[in-house]
Design a protein around this motif. Structure first.
Motif, PDB file in Angstrom:
ATOM      1  N   ASN A  62       0.697  -1.204   0.077  1.00 48.02           N
ATOM      2  CA  ASN A  62       0.012   0.175  -0.163  1.00 48.02           C
ATOM      3  C   ASN A  62       0.976   1.284   0.067  1.00 48.02           C
ATOM      4  O   ASN A  62       0.385   2.487  -0.068  1.00 48.02           O
ATOM      5  CB  ASN A  62      -0.931   0.036   1.196  1.00 48.02           C
ATOM      6  N   ASP A  63       2.189   1.381   0.475  1.00 46.26           N
ATOM      7  CA  ASP A  63       3.022   2.264   0.539  1.00 46.26           C
ATOM      8  C   ASP A  63       3.600   2.466  -1.081  1.00 46.26           C
ATOM      9  O   ASP A  63       3.544   3.598  -1.475  1.00 46.26           O
ATOM     10  CB  ASP A  63       4.145   2.227   1.356  1.00 46.26           C
ATOM     11  N   CYS A  64       3.897   1.545  -1.880  1.00 52.95           N
ATOM     12  CA  CYS A  64       4.560   1.698  -2.979  1.00 52.95           C
ATOM     13  C   CYS A  64       3.505   1.605  -4.116  1.00 52.95           C
ATOM     14  O   CYS A  64       3.766   1.963  -5.282  1.00 52.95           O
ATOM     15  CB  CYS A  64       5.747   0.520  -3.271  1.00 52.95           C
ATOM     16  N   HIS A  65       2.301   1.071  -3.722  1.00 50.37           N
ATOM     17  CA  HIS A  65       1.132   0.845  -4.856  1.00 50.37           C
ATOM     18  C   HIS A  65       1.797   0.047  -5.751  1.00 50.37           C
ATOM     19  O   HIS A  65       1.683   0.270  -7.000  1.00 50.37           O
ATOM     20  CB  HIS A  65       0.798   2.011  -5.333  1.00 50.37           C
ATOM     21  N   GLN A  66       2.306  -1.469  -5.149  1.00 52.70           N
ATOM     22  CA  GLN A  66       2.974  -2.328  -6.276  1.00 52.70           C
ATOM     23  C   GLN A  66       2.451  -3.705  -5.938  1.00 52.70           C
ATOM     24  O   GLN A  66       2.412  -4.052  -4.800  1.00 52.70           O
ATOM     25  CB  GLN A  66       4.350  -2.194  -6.102  1.00 52.70           C
ATOM     26  N   PRO A  67       1.930  -4.493  -7.021  1.00 49.26           N
ATOM     27  CA  PRO A  67       1.490  -5.580  -6.715  1.00 49.26           C
ATOM     28  C   PRO A  67       2.708  -6.672  -6.745  1.00 49.26           C
ATOM     29  O   PRO A  67       3.805  -6.249  -7.258  1.00 49.26           O
ATOM     30  CB  PRO A  67       0.447  -5.990  -7.958  1.00 49.26           C
ATOM     31  N   MET A  68       2.829  -7.556  -6.038  1.00 53.36           N
ATOM     32  CA  MET A  68       3.872  -8.586  -5.885  1.00 53.36           C
ATOM     33  C   MET A  68       3.665  -9.938  -5.778  1.00 53.36           C
ATOM     34  O   MET A  68       2.598 -10.186  -5.022  1.00 53.36           O
ATOM     35  CB  MET A  68       5.045  -7.845  -4.980  1.00 53.36           C
ATOM     36  N   CYS A  69       4.274 -10.943  -5.962  1.00 54.51           N
ATOM     37  CA  CYS A  69       4.273 -12.226  -5.767  1.00 54.51           C
ATOM     38  C   CYS A  69       4.648 -12.615  -4.359  1.00 54.51           C
ATOM     39  O   CYS A  69       5.207 -11.674  -3.535  1.00 54.51           O
ATOM     40  CB  CYS A  69       5.178 -13.089  -6.669  1.00 54.51           C
ATOM     41  N   GLU A  70       4.630 -13.627  -3.810  1.00 53.07           N
ATOM     42  CA  GLU A  70       5.042 -14.130  -2.485  1.00 53.07           C
ATOM     43  C   GLU A  70       6.589 -13.904  -2.306  1.00 53.07           C
ATOM     44  O   GLU A  70       6.924 -13.375  -1.086  1.00 53.07           O
ATOM     45  CB  GLU A  70       4.539 -15.554  -2.000  1.00 53.07           C
ATOM     46  N   GLN A  71       7.507 -14.518  -3.185  1.00 50.82           N
ATOM     47  CA  GLN A  71       8.695 -14.239  -2.960  1.00 50.82           C
ATOM     48  C   GLN A  71       9.060 -12.686  -3.017  1.00 50.82           C
ATOM     49  O   GLN A  71      10.105 -12.418  -2.055  1.00 50.82           O
ATOM     50  CB  GLN A  71       9.664 -14.960  -4.128  1.00 50.82           C
ATOM     51  N   CYS A  72       8.671 -11.825  -3.928  1.00 45.76           N
ATOM     52  CA  CYS A  72       9.117 -10.480  -3.952  1.00 45.76           C
ATOM     53  C   CYS A  72       8.558  -9.668  -2.697  1.00 45.76           C
ATOM     54  O   CYS A  72       9.098  -8.978  -1.851  1.00 45.76           O
ATOM     55  CB  CYS A  72       8.230  -9.900  -5.085  1.00 45.76           C
ATOM     56  N   ARG A  73       7.296 -10.367  -1.928  1.00 46.37           N
ATOM     57  CA  ARG A  73       6.691  -9.622  -1.004  1.00 46.37           C
ATOM     58  C   ARG A  73       8.009 -10.068   0.262  1.00 46.37           C
ATOM     59  O   ARG A  73       8.106  -9.152   0.983  1.00 46.37           O
ATOM     60  CB  ARG A  73       5.401 -10.494  -0.632  1.00 46.37           C
ATOM     61  N   ASP A  74       8.326 -11.314   0.327  1.00 44.06           N
ATOM     62  CA  ASP A  74       9.364 -11.581   1.420  1.00 44.06           C
ATOM     63  C   ASP A  74      10.430 -10.872   1.254  1.00 44.06           C
ATOM     64  O   ASP A  74      11.056  -9.977   2.319  1.00 44.06           O
ATOM     65  CB  ASP A  74       9.611 -13.018   1.376  1.00 44.06           C
ATOM     66  N   GLU A  75      11.307 -10.493  -0.157  1.00 45.76           N
ATOM     67  CA  GLU A  75      12.274  -9.581  -0.107  1.00 45.76           C
ATOM     68  C   GLU A  75      11.894  -8.245   0.259  1.00 45.76           C
ATOM     69  O   GLU A  75      12.764  -7.555   0.808  1.00 45.76           O
ATOM     70  CB  GLU A  75      12.631  -9.851  -1.540  1.00 45.76           C
ATOM     71  N   HIS A  76      10.784  -7.706  -0.221  1.00 47.60           N
ATOM     72  CA  HIS A  76      10.240  -6.554   0.337  1.00 47.60           C
ATOM     73  C   HIS A  76      10.290  -6.139   1.879  1.00 47.60           C
ATOM     74  O   HIS A  76      10.709  -5.092   2.197  1.00 47.60           O
ATOM     75  CB  HIS A  76       9.001  -6.369  -0.341  1.00 47.60           C
ATOM     76  N   GLN A  77       9.870  -7.196   2.386  1.00 50.03           N
ATOM     77  CA  GLN A  77       9.653  -6.945   4.018  1.00 50.03           C
ATOM     78  C   GLN A  77      11.231  -7.146   4.783  1.00 50.03           C
ATOM     79  O   GLN A  77      11.186  -6.858   5.541  1.00 50.03           O
ATOM     80  CB  GLN A  77       8.870  -7.948   4.279  1.00 50.03           C
ATOM     81  N   LYS A  78      12.238  -7.764   3.851  1.00 51.31           N
ATOM     82  CA  LYS A  78      13.346  -7.875   4.462  1.00 51.31           C
ATOM     83  C   LYS A  78      14.101  -6.492   4.407  1.00 51.31           C
ATOM     84  O   LYS A  78      15.187  -6.425   4.956  1.00 51.31           O
ATOM     85  CB  LYS A  78      14.149  -9.264   3.933  1.00 51.31           C
ATOM     86  N   ASN A  79      13.912  -5.906   3.132  1.00 52.34           N
ATOM     87  CA  ASN A  79      14.566  -4.747   2.897  1.00 52.34           C
ATOM     88  C   ASN A  79      14.729  -3.649   3.997  1.00 52.34           C
ATOM     89  O   ASN A  79      13.464  -3.516   4.296  1.00 52.34           O
ATOM     90  CB  ASN A  79      14.118  -4.195   1.443  1.00 52.34           C
ATOM     91  N   LYS A  80      15.803  -3.042   4.305  1.00 51.64           N
ATOM     92  CA  LYS A  80      15.691  -2.064   5.458  1.00 51.64           C
ATOM     93  C   LYS A  80      14.904  -1.016   4.978  1.00 51.64           C
ATOM     94  O   LYS A  80      14.264  -0.170   5.902  1.00 51.64           O
ATOM     95  CB  LYS A  80      17.116  -1.655   5.663  1.00 51.64           C
TER      96      LYS A  80
END
Length: 577
Positions: free
Chosen positions: A32-50
């Motif tokens: 909701n912050d980036c307004h970007q759809p993502m798959c499960e793998q990209c979601r995990d990487e998104h939440q790991k990114n500082k």
């Protein structure tokens, strides 16, 4: 070429692709912050990114829709991002500093848009779940009446022909006249049915057009369209047109007479009776009937004496209202003995009053808005959390505050005293993870509920918590946009995610029938669920005068107490009978 979302048919199924560069996997989530759809793998990487780990990532269904980007006509270098509450027009941040808007209140336009989208989804749900199917039911009833009328009219014909056979030579002409009369009556009745069918068809076309309009509001292409959507709060769906059931004619047998041929074949008359309007089931009944009946309820639920005598009322009645001094909003309610009431606001004020509104106690806590951080035990003691110091305190009837439980690294944010066995259920969080811990009456930890049987975290922010009559632990988690329910052993039973996009649950409670009642801050409603998480109805809505429901509880007399976040009043309703 892919269609814009606003042009995708409401019932269409389409493949959503991850929005990350060079990733073409199936989209399941949305930032909701980036307004970007993502798959499960990209979601995990998104939440790991500082840089992005604190972003709000939700399921695609729960996404916030982005505003259309449009430059301000007065300040062309600025985007329109705010709504002036006074003028009710979208403006840019620079406009907000001009003298035309001096002293006005401004709201984030994206937040207002999200609320409006939620309301439009509610209206679409009403159309799809009630207005349209009810109209289709009327069409089926009309079709049945057509068949019945044809049978009746055929019976009239048969009766006429049977009598005519005895004096065929004398009444051929009269018989022909009578048959013609019947045909005209039948034609008139069928024309009536055709007119009713056309009326219902026109209404269904109107409903479909209205759905398209609402979908258009969900993804506007320009600010003018969005402004019209913002002003459509009072839009009312046109009622289903009334139709009547025509009264069929009755054939009256005549006397055989050579002198009066007409009487030999009887008379055909249409009773002078006012047609009876077809019954249209009310929306409340329709929403209750949407509940699936396939699940077999357990026998122990049906044996309760309370359940045998209580049922949902056909309407909700306001019983009384209290004003609570010392708070500027009612964010959580705990009912004590002898009509004593504990209420907390969004800045840590915790006040006890009697039912006359007299303040009995007031203490300062570390609790903030939207946290159910206090509860009253079976003995009448108040238990409240101190998340800053990570402890749970007890106030006895002698008004002595004592430190009761230490929670280690976890911040306690919600608490509930079990009416079944007196255990304490505590919702806690640490970082981006939540859990529920059960303590017995002496403060000994006896259970931790944190993950499902697949190892996935059950909670993010368990900010309101309660227990159902069957021992289920029901948690309101606004970051997950869900009510998460586990059984008494901690096994996940179900999660309820609302009836529209953006469901944001706050206060939660259960009643003597096992219903789950939960406040939704987006649609400003109180949802009523059954014990298995099936949606029954919107028990309270803005149309009933409830604008900001934030906290709920049920007393021993089965009354519902509702606190609203922007007022210091508590309203009591009767909804069971």
């Amino acid at each position: 070429m892919a269609l814009p979302e606003s042009q995708i048919p409401p019932d269409a199924q389409h493949y959503l692709v991850c929005g990350t560069e060079d990733c073409e996997k199936n989209c399941q989530f949305y930032c909701n912050d980036c307004h970007q759809p993502m798959c499960e793998q990209c979601r995990d990487e998104h939440q790991k990114n500082k840089k992005t780990k604190i972003h709000e990532v939700v399921s695609y269904k729960q996404r916030k829709r982005p505003l259309p980007v449009e430059k301000c006509k007065i300040h062309p270098t600025r985007n329109i991002e705010l709504l002036c509450e006074e003028c009710q027009i979208p403006i840019c941040p620079k406009c907000a500093t001009t003298k035309e808007h001096r002293g006005h209140v401004f709201t984030d336009l994206e937040m207002v848009f999200a609320e409006k989208c939620s309301l439009f989804h509610v209206e679409i749900t009403k159309i799809r779940s009630y207005f349209e199917p009810t109209s289709q039911d009327l069409k089926k009833e009309i079709a049945g009446d057509v068949t019945e009328i044809k049978k009746i009219m055929e019976g009239v014909r048969t009766a006429i022909k049977t009598e005519a056979e005895a004096v065929k030579k004398l009444v051929d002409t009269v018989t022909s006249d009578k048959i013609e009369q019947v045909n005209k009556i039948e034609q008139s009745l069928l024309q009536t049915f055709n007119g009713q069918n056309q009326k219902i068809d026109d209404y269904i076309n109107y409903l479909n057009d209205l759905v398209k309009i609402f979908y258009g509001y969900l993804s506007p292409s320009n600010i003018e369209q969005l402004t019209f959507a913002l002003k459509s709060e009072n839009l009312v769906i046109r009622p289903i047109p009334e139709t009547s059931k025509p009264v069929p004619p009755v054939f009256t047998a005549g006397q055989y007479s050579k002198e009066d041929v007409a009487k030999l074949l009887g008379r055909i008359t249409v009773p002078n009776t006012k047609p009876e309007n077809r019954k249209i089931k009310p929306m409340e009944t329709a929403s209750t009937q949407m509940k699936p009946t396939g699940k077999q309820r357990k026998q122990d639920r049906e044996k309760s004496d309370m359940k045998q005598t209580l049922s949902l009322s056909s309407s909700v009645t306001k019983v009384r209202e209290y004003t609570v001094p010392g708070v500027n909003g009612v964010y959580h309610i705990s009912l004590g003995k002898s009509g004593r009431l504990w209420v907390s606001d969004h800045i840590g004020n915790l006040v006890q009053t009697d039912l006359l509104g007299n303040q009995l106690q007031k203490i300062r806590t570390s609790g903030i808005r939207n946290e159910g951080y206090h509860t009253v035990t079976q003995d009448g003691d108040l238990i409240f959390t101190d998340k800053n110091n990570k402890v749970i305190n007890r106030i006895t009837l002698g008004n002595t505050i004592t430190e009761f439980i230490k929670t280690g690294d976890w911040e306690p944010i919600s608490i509930h005293s079990s009416h079944i066995n007196g255990d304490l259920l505590v919702g806690m969080w640490k970082g981006i993870e939540g859990k529920v811990t059960r303590y017995n009456k002496t403060g000994t930890e006896i259970q931790n509920i944190q993950r499902d049987n697949k190892g996935q975290g059950l909670y993010r922010t368990p900010h309101y918590i309660t227990e159902n009559i069957n021992g289920d632990v029901c948690v309101s988690d606004y970051i997950k946009h869900a009510v998460v329910v586990v059984d008494k052993s901690g096994q996940h039973r179900f999660s309820y995610t609302g009836q529209e996009t953006g469901f944001t649950p706050y206060g939660i409670c259960t009643d003597a029938l096992g219903h789950i009642l939960v406040c939704d801050s987006i649609s400003k409603t109180v949802h009523l669920l059954d014990q298995d998480g099936q949606f029954l109805s919107l028990l309270l809505t803005p149309q009933q005068g409830v604008k900001y429901p934030n906290s709920v509880c049920v007393d021993d007399e089965n009354n519902l107490w509702v606190g609203q976040s922007r007022t210091n009043t508590v309203t009591v309703y009767k909804y069971l009978q």
